[in-house]
Design an enzyme around this catalytic site. Structure first.
Site, PDB file in Angstrom:
ATOM      1  N   CYS A  86       0.814  -1.216   0.000  1.00 54.03           N
ATOM      2  CA  CYS A  86       0.000   0.000   0.000  1.00 54.03           C
ATOM      3  C   CYS A  86       0.850   1.269   0.000  1.00 54.03           C
ATOM      4  CB  CYS A  86      -0.943   0.001   1.199  1.00 54.03           C
ATOM      5  SG  CYS A  86      -0.154  -0.394   2.776  1.00 54.03           S
ATOM      6  N   HIS A  96      -2.846   6.532   4.628  1.00 53.40           N
ATOM      7  CA  HIS A  96      -1.396   6.591   4.806  1.00 53.40           C
ATOM      8  C   HIS A  96      -0.874   7.932   4.298  1.00 53.40           C
ATOM      9  CE1 HIS A  96      -1.510   2.548   5.971  1.00 53.40           C
ATOM     10  NE2 HIS A  96      -0.854   1.957   4.993  1.00 53.40           N
TER      11      HIS A  96
END
Length: 339
Positions: A131, A243
């Site tokens: 990710c 994130h």
């Protein structure tokens, strides 16, 4: 004519997001099958607004007749069932770390290296990157094409959802415990995550880097350019979804903040929100549920020749996992498979 699609790990964070993304993007599926471990058999998971799927047993499922498998069950489970599905004739888009560095398995971010999808024919497997790597290379690709990137220094601020539902529960429970003066219990993370940051994601390696930091380095080289030097520090933060990354690059060609801003604004999958004022940047709480990689705080680094720093934020369950996998499936269906 549409496709038969199986979603492995359908009850997990990423599996549920894959199902939602397939529905949101009207993927041409005649049938969607939800698969998970034995303990989840019979559970119901949503597929779009109206449809509900009953979870079937992954271990006993026959993949014959399945066209595409979107798999996110964890690396150990994937090591068993991804090859089994591929041998039955399905093309597996695998979201685990199990096959990413296999030289016979393409590692794909559609905005960066869509041509690599063709390599699926060797093993019927396509790997979805980590990710944190995905959002970074989406941002780096247009800059590398224009200016040539020599070196990347990245520090990540990764949400707990990247470690699964149990990690999200741990953050919630620890936060509640602190407020009501109960003992703080930890099981997922090595240290308290509530009101704290942990500079440790995945296992430690002999050189002092963690496996997560190693992934960012080797995956960037495989996806974008093996000549790029990458060093990463990966940190878990008390955020549920999204994130963030502070990225510093050195380029071959001279680069200015304004030139970089223009290049990034024109790049697929990127949204630039960069105002040098209060609230003129993007934070993770604002991107949950959104598809793009958001770029802010673009500025020149005057400590090196041809240096640039910027801030990069994305929903790790969307672009960092589910969306990227579905985008791969869309290209696979459009360009390589017969519907």
């Amino acid at each position: 004519m549409g496709y038969t699609v199986a979603v492995v790990g359908a009850t997990g964070n990423v599996g549920r997001e894959i199902l939602q993304t397939l529905a949101d993007r009207n993927f041409p599926a005649d049938e969607v099958i939800a698969l998970a471990s034995e303990r989840s058999i019979g559970q119901e998971v949503s597929y779009g607004e109206d449809d509900v799927l009953k979870v079937e047993d992954l271990a006993k499922f026959d993949f014959s007749g399945v066209d595409i498998v979107l798999s996110s069950p964890g690396a150990k489970v994937s090591a068993i069932h991804t090859p089994r599905a591929a041998a039955a004739g399905a093309v597996v888009i695998d979201n685990t770390s199990q096959f990413r560095m296999d030289p016979d398995v393409p590692l794909v971010v559609p905005e960066v290296n869509p041509q690599a999808i063709a390599g699926y024919r060797k093993r019927n497997i396509i790997a979805n990157p980590n990710c944190s790597t995905i959002q970074m290379v989406v941002a780096l690709k247009p800059l590398h094409d224009r200016f040539g990137i020599r070196r990347v220094v990245v520090s990540t601020y990764q949400s707990v959802s990247g470690a699964g539902k149990e990690a999200m529960d741990e953050l919630f429970n620890q936060t509640r415990a602190i407020y009501v003066n109960d003992p703080v219990e930890k099981s997922v993370f090595t240290k308290q995550i509530a009101f704290n940051v942990i500079p440790h994601i995945d296992s430690f390696m002999d050189d002092g880097y963690t496996k997560e930091e190693w992934k960012m380095t080797v995956e960037t080289k495989k996806i974008l350019d093996p000549k790029i030097k990458v060093t990463a520090t990966c940190v878990r933060v008390p955020v549920f979804i999204g994130h963030s990354e502070a990225i510093n690059i050195e380029t071959e060609e001279p680069i200015t903040a304004e030139e970089a801003r223009e290049v990034l604004r024109a790049a697929p999958g990127v949204t630039v929100i960069d105002h040098r004022a209060n609230e003129g940047y993007v934070s993770p709480v604002e991107v949950a549920g959104d598809d793009p990689v958001f770029i802010s705080r673009i500025r020149e680094d005057f400590t090196v020749e041809n240096g640039l720093s910027f801030w990069c934020v994305s929903d790790n369950l969307r672009k960092g996992a589910a969306l990227n996998a579905v985008q791969i499936a869309e290209l696979l269906a459009r360009d390589y498979l017969e519907g």
